[in-house]
Scaffold this motif. Structure first.
Motif, short mmCIF file in Angstrom:
data_model
loop_
_atom_site.label_atom_id
_atom_site.label_comp_id
_atom_site.label_asym_id
_atom_site.label_seq_id
_atom_site.Cartn_x
_atom_site.Cartn_y
_atom_site.Cartn_z
N GLU A 176 -43.89 72.61 -72.70
CA GLU A 176 -43.90 71.28 -73.31
C GLU A 176 -42.78 71.14 -74.34
O GLU A 176 -42.12 70.10 -74.41
N TYR A 177 -42.58 72.17 -75.11
CA TYR A 177 -41.50 72.13 -76.10
C TYR A 177 -40.16 71.90 -75.42
O TYR A 177 -39.37 71.04 -75.84
N ALA A 230 -35.58 68.46 -74.29
CA ALA A 230 -34.58 67.93 -73.36
C ALA A 230 -34.55 66.41 -73.41
O ALA A 230 -33.47 65.78 -73.42
N VAL A 231 -35.74 65.78 -73.45
CA VAL A 231 -35.80 64.32 -73.53
C VAL A 231 -35.11 63.82 -74.79
O VAL A 231 -34.31 62.88 -74.76
N LEU A 236 -28.93 72.44 -72.99
CA LEU A 236 -30.16 73.07 -73.44
C LEU A 236 -30.46 74.29 -72.58
O LEU A 236 -30.83 75.35 -73.10
N GLY A 237 -30.28 74.16 -71.26
CA GLY A 237 -30.50 75.30 -70.38
C GLY A 237 -29.60 76.48 -70.72
O GLY A 237 -30.04 77.63 -70.75
N LEU A 268 -37.20 72.64 -67.17
CA LEU A 268 -36.06 71.72 -67.22
C LEU A 268 -35.66 71.20 -65.84
O LEU A 268 -34.91 70.23 -65.73
N CYS A 269 -36.16 71.84 -64.79
CA CYS A 269 -35.84 71.41 -63.42
C CYS A 269 -36.83 70.35 -62.92
O CYS A 269 -36.64 69.80 -61.83
#
Length: 502
Positions: free
Chosen positions: A75-76, A81-82, A94-95, A128-129
């Motif tokens: 969730e974090y 990312a959002v 971020l990745g 993230l995917c």
């Protein structure tokens, strides 16, 4: 054993935060994800933000290991990312930061602890995917900033123009900082977004009035309401803190200060230790024994006993006006106080209010005064205000004073109010508002009344919670007066009319 090892891994991450952050940053610089030079201001700011982000990732990973593990970190990562994408930072950045952090953890931690941390981090990285990153969709794609916001004439206008961006962005940042709240919200995240929009509307109203205390009072009320729905009181504190940071990012610098002052005042109130306000119902007060008996019946959900208490008071010769002033009105205030203190549920508050409304209807034949004053009142709860009992008290007190009263009920649009004022040839218009975002509707009614030549003589009184919080608010909105009680409203109207005729 696994829990102990997770705690040990978390503690190691915290202890090595600076070295892990610097090692990950060095990797990012080599891969050109972060700037290689610190020779200009933009590069220095980017490096500084990258350091802050990496430190936050490490802390989030440690917190997840201490708590539920992978799911909390997922969730974090999603809400991070959002939020970063709303700032123009692509998801791949971020990745890359998470990958660099994972490699640094592998170098610096004991293999067994490293494996636990890296497995949890990999789960977050995998999130993230996902598409969409989060639900509901309104939280996953934050709108671009409207151009008009940068040209807004006031902070309140800028907030209103940017609300569609600020609301999801502030929720995302709040969930990024407290991913456990995102997990707890589950399918109710859409409701959290709706709450954020309401918070913004109240903030804009307080800023427009230049009244931090107006938003502070709303925040205290909102926290009580959210707790009644089972939420942690700290969640609203975390959200308002995030909102302040989002406003600093999204509003023009010269417009951001006043909203942030309102937020700071609200946070001070929500986090301070307050002495409990005294009860509105006291045995030593006038008709105190009757009020205590009526309140006990309400709280026991015993409608028949509540009605019996009032009937026995009437049969004993107690004036209806005194029952209103010393029993029904203070008991209704006390019901609200107990709800605010979380001693009474929302359902309980609704039940008590419904019983009092029923009794008001039963008492109405006794309210009408045969000695008529030759004056007329129109009373209404302004458009958007569903809390009508205050306006009803006002109308009945005027009726007892010999006025002809016309009570319009809850949430009446401005144009219909004006029609009734003209049709009834009203001498006084009494308007009730419950929350700050209803003040725009109050102003609309007042402005429309002043502009209509047929209403130029009408005295306008306003009341409700916002006017109790900010005592000269009635003057700012252009009314003729305000009152803290229904009985006082009658005296205020008489004084204004007497002064006009003198």
């Amino acid at each position: 054993m696994a829990t102990t090892e997770r705690d040990r891994a978390a503690d190691e991450l915290v202890a090595r935060r600076e070295s892990l952050r610097d090692a990950a940053l060095a990797r990012l610089e080599v891969t050109a994800v972060a700037p290689r030079s610190s020779g200009d201001r933009g590069t220095r700011e980017a490096l500084s933000r990258c350091r802050v982000d990496l430190a936050a990732h490490i802390d989030a990973l440690a917190a997840a290991l201490h708590a539920t593990g992978a799911e909390q970190l997922r969730e974090y990562c999603a809400f991070t990312a959002v939020f970063l994408e709303a700032l123009g930072v692509p998801r791949r950045s971020l990745g890359a930061a998470l990958d660099a952090l994972s490699e640094s953890i592998g170098e610096q931690l004991d293999p067994a602890l490293s494996a636990l941390a890296q497995d949890t981090l990999a789960a977050g990285r995998e999130r993230l995917c996902a598409s969409p990153l989060v639900t509901p969709a309104a939280l996953a794609a934050i709108p671009e900033a409207p151009r008009a916001a940068s040209e807004a004439a006031s902070a309140a206008e800028a907030i209103e123009l940017s609300a569609a961006r600020i609301a999801p962005m502030s929720v995302a940042l709040s969930y990024m900082r407290r991913p456990e709240d995102a997990l707890a919200a589950g399918a109710q995240r859409g409701r959290c977004l709706d709450d954020a929009r309401r918070h913004l509307a109240q903030l804009a109203a307080a800023v427009d009035q230049g009244s931090p205390e107006l938003f502070s009072a709303y925040a205290a009320w909102a926290q009580s309401l959210l707790v009644q729905h089972g939420l942690d009181p700290a969640e609203l504190v975390g959200y308002l803190d995030a909102l302040g940071d989002v406003l600093a990012l999204t509003l023009p610098e010269h417009l951001a200060e006043r909203p942030r002052q309102c937020l700071a005042a609200a946070l001070d109130r929500l986090t301070a230790v307050h002495a409990e306000a005294p009860s509105f119902v006291r045995p030593e007060a006038p008709l105190g024994a009757v009020a205590c008996g009526y309140l006990d019946a309400l709280l026991a959900r015993d409608r028949r006993r509540a009605v019996r208490v009032i009937r026995e008071a009437i049969d004993a010769g107690m004036p209806v006006k005194d029952i209103y002033a010393h029993v029904l009105q203070p008991c209704q205030y006390e019901v609200g106080r107990r709800w605010q203190l979380r001693q009474l549920s929302i359902a309980g508050e609704h039940y008590c209010t419904a019983v009092t409304q029923m009794i008001l209807s039963q008492l109405y034949p006794l309210v009408v005064n045969t000695d008529r004053a030759g004056l007329r009142l129109v009373a209404t709860a302004v458009d958007g205000n569903l809390h009508e009992i205050g306006a009803r008290f006002v109308a009945d007190f005027f009726e007892m004073a010999g006025w002809d009263t016309f009570y319009l009920g809850a949430s009446t649009p401005a144009e219909h109010v004006i029609e009734e004022v003209v049709h009834r040839k009203a001498d006084v218009l009494a308007i009730s508002a419950a929350l700050g975002d209803q003040l725009a509707s109050v102003r609309e009614v007042i402005t429309a009344t002043r502009r209509d030549d047929r209403c130029r003589h009408v005295v306008i009184l306003v009341g409700g919670r916002p006017f109790c919080v900010v005592h000269d608010l009635w003057r700012q909105l252009g009314a003729d007066g305000s009152a803290l009680s229904a009985e006082e409203a009658v005296r205020t109207a008489d004084q204004i009319l007497a002064a006009r005729s003198a």
